[in-house]
Design a protein around this motif. Sequence first.
Motif, PDB file in Angstrom:
ATOM      1  N   GLU A  16      -6.031  10.954   7.584  1.00  0.00           N
ATOM      2  CA  GLU A  16      -6.744  12.024   6.878  1.00  0.00           C
ATOM      3  C   GLU A  16      -7.920  11.483   6.057  1.00  0.00           C
ATOM      4  O   GLU A  16      -8.697  12.257   5.504  1.00  0.00           O
ATOM      5  N   GLY A  17      -8.015  10.150   5.967  1.00  0.00           N
ATOM      6  CA  GLY A  17      -9.102   9.547   5.202  1.00  0.00           C
ATOM      7  C   GLY A  17      -8.769   9.298   3.736  1.00  0.00           C
ATOM      8  O   GLY A  17      -9.644   8.954   2.945  1.00  0.00           O
ATOM      9  N   CYS A  48       7.521   7.697   4.790  1.00  0.00           N
ATOM     10  CA  CYS A  48       7.675   6.299   5.179  1.00  0.00           C
ATOM     11  C   CYS A  48       6.396   5.854   5.870  1.00  0.00           C
ATOM     12  O   CYS A  48       5.319   6.367   5.586  1.00  0.00           O
ATOM     13  N   ALA A  49       6.511   4.934   6.802  1.00  0.00           N
ATOM     14  CA  ALA A  49       5.322   4.374   7.449  1.00  0.00           C
ATOM     15  C   ALA A  49       4.611   5.400   8.323  1.00  0.00           C
ATOM     16  O   ALA A  49       3.387   5.469   8.330  1.00  0.00           O
ATOM     17  N   GLY A  50       5.353   6.186   9.058  1.00  0.00           N
ATOM     18  CA  GLY A  50       4.720   7.150   9.944  1.00  0.00           C
ATOM     19  C   GLY A  50       5.664   7.618  11.022  1.00  0.00           C
ATOM     20  O   GLY A  50       6.885   7.450  10.912  1.00  0.00           O
ATOM     21  N   PRO A  51       5.105   8.194  12.084  1.00  0.00           N
ATOM     22  CA  PRO A  51       5.942   8.799  13.122  1.00  0.00           C
ATOM     23  C   PRO A  51       6.846   7.814  13.851  1.00  0.00           C
ATOM     24  O   PRO A  51       7.831   8.211  14.460  1.00  0.00           O
ATOM     25  N   HIS A  52       6.542   6.533  13.757  1.00  0.00           N
ATOM     26  CA  HIS A  52       7.348   5.517  14.430  1.00  0.00           C
ATOM     27  C   HIS A  52       8.503   5.025  13.549  1.00  0.00           C
ATOM     28  O   HIS A  52       9.235   4.121  13.929  1.00  0.00           O
ATOM     29  N   MET A  62       7.277  14.500   4.280  1.00  0.00           N
ATOM     30  CA  MET A  62       5.829  14.533   4.467  1.00  0.00           C
ATOM     31  C   MET A  62       5.545  13.958   5.846  1.00  0.00           C
ATOM     32  O   MET A  62       5.688  12.756   6.072  1.00  0.00           O
ATOM     33  N   ILE A  63       5.204  14.843   6.781  1.00  0.00           N
ATOM     34  CA  ILE A  63       4.965  14.392   8.153  1.00  0.00           C
ATOM     35  C   ILE A  63       3.735  13.490   8.201  1.00  0.00           C
ATOM     36  O   ILE A  63       2.795  13.656   7.436  1.00  0.00           O
ATOM     37  N   GLY A  64       3.804  12.486   9.048  1.00  0.00           N
ATOM     38  CA  GLY A  64       2.692  11.557   9.208  1.00  0.00           C
ATOM     39  C   GLY A  64       2.868  10.269   8.436  1.00  0.00           C
ATOM     40  O   GLY A  64       2.403   9.219   8.849  1.00  0.00           O
ATOM     41  N   GLY A  65       3.513  10.349   7.271  1.00  0.00           N
ATOM     42  CA  GLY A  65       3.720   9.161   6.451  1.00  0.00           C
ATOM     43  C   GLY A  65       2.412   8.473   6.093  1.00  0.00           C
ATOM     44  O   GLY A  65       1.351   9.108   6.000  1.00  0.00           O
ATOM     45  N   VAL A  66       2.489   7.171   5.894  1.00  0.00           N
ATOM     46  CA  VAL A  66       1.302   6.396   5.538  1.00  0.00           C
ATOM     47  C   VAL A  66       0.239   6.490   6.628  1.00  0.00           C
ATOM     48  O   VAL A  66      -0.951   6.629   6.339  1.00  0.00           O
ATOM     49  N   CYS A  67       0.663   6.455   7.892  1.00  0.00           N
ATOM     50  CA  CYS A  67      -0.305   6.563   9.000  1.00  0.00           C
ATOM     51  C   CYS A  67      -1.076   7.875   8.918  1.00  0.00           C
ATOM     52  O   CYS A  67      -2.300   7.904   9.056  1.00  0.00           O
ATOM     53  N   GLY A 100       0.822  -1.203   0.000  1.00  0.00           N
ATOM     54  CA  GLY A 100       0.000   0.000   0.000  1.00  0.00           C
ATOM     55  C   GLY A 100       0.851   1.244   0.000  1.00  0.00           C
ATOM     56  O   GLY A 100       1.771   1.361   0.807  1.00  0.00           O
ATOM     57  N   HIS A 101       0.564   2.150  -0.935  1.00  0.00           N
ATOM     58  CA  HIS A 101       1.346   3.376  -1.077  1.00  0.00           C
ATOM     59  C   HIS A 101       0.445   4.484  -1.607  1.00  0.00           C
ATOM     60  O   HIS A 101      -0.688   4.243  -2.015  1.00  0.00           O
ATOM     61  N   ILE A 102       0.959   5.680  -1.621  1.00  0.00           N
ATOM     62  CA  ILE A 102       0.225   6.822  -2.153  1.00  0.00           C
ATOM     63  C   ILE A 102       0.311   6.775  -3.676  1.00  0.00           C
ATOM     64  O   ILE A 102       1.411   6.650  -4.239  1.00  0.00           O
ATOM     65  N   ALA A 103      -0.846   6.834  -4.325  1.00  0.00           N
ATOM     66  CA  ALA A 103      -0.870   6.833  -5.787  1.00  0.00           C
ATOM     67  C   ALA A 103      -0.056   8.014  -6.298  1.00  0.00           C
ATOM     68  O   ALA A 103      -0.204   9.140  -5.825  1.00  0.00           O
ATOM     69  N   GLY A 104       0.829   7.744  -7.228  1.00  0.00           N
ATOM     70  CA  GLY A 104       1.701   8.776  -7.766  1.00  0.00           C
ATOM     71  C   GLY A 104       3.082   8.776  -7.150  1.00  0.00           C
ATOM     72  O   GLY A 104       3.994   9.436  -7.652  1.00  0.00           O
ATOM     73  N   ALA A 105       3.255   8.032  -6.073  1.00  0.00           N
ATOM     74  CA  ALA A 105       4.567   7.945  -5.425  1.00  0.00           C
ATOM     75  C   ALA A 105       5.477   6.992  -6.199  1.00  0.00           C
ATOM     76  O   ALA A 105       5.016   6.082  -6.884  1.00  0.00           O
ATOM     77  N   VAL A 106       6.760   7.220  -6.062  1.00  0.00           N
ATOM     78  CA  VAL A 106       7.778   6.362  -6.645  1.00  0.00           C
ATOM     79  C   VAL A 106       8.400   5.554  -5.512  1.00  0.00           C
ATOM     80  O   VAL A 106       8.770   6.118  -4.477  1.00  0.00           O
TER      81      VAL A 106
END
Length: 135
Positions: free
Chosen positions: A125-126, A90-94, A115-120, A59-65
């Motif tokens: 944000e929904g 990355c994954a998130g704050p952890h 990008m703060i927050g990452g995947v989490c 699972g990743h953000i569409a448009g990401a490399v």
Amino acid sequence: MMSSAVSRIPAASPEQALAHFQALQQFETDCWDVHHALSNQRHDFVLLDVRAESAFNEGHIAGAVSFPYAKLNQANLADYPQDTLFVVYCAGPHCNATEKAAIRLAKLERPVKKMIGGVCGWLDEGFELASGSEG
């Protein structure tokens, strides 16, 4: 009245606070701003998912490399103009892969923001994730 742990150390002056928070904007962006840019075809940056390829495929953000941070080097970035702005997540704050990636990019004299927050944060944000090996 006794002071709390919050106020025991005095807040910075308004001038110091302004300088600090303005400086943060040079280093960080957030999920909302990235989503807004991608949704409105404002692709003036390259979004790098710096996790392992297996995590990207899950699972990743569409448009990401997919670009695991360990692979960030001059040769692998040769196709990108020197002034390309990279936004790393990355994954998130952890997870500290964003910091590792940002350090590598900065050492290569490449513009970079986290990008703060990452995947989490993205999911919080929904926003949805894409899956598979394609960005």
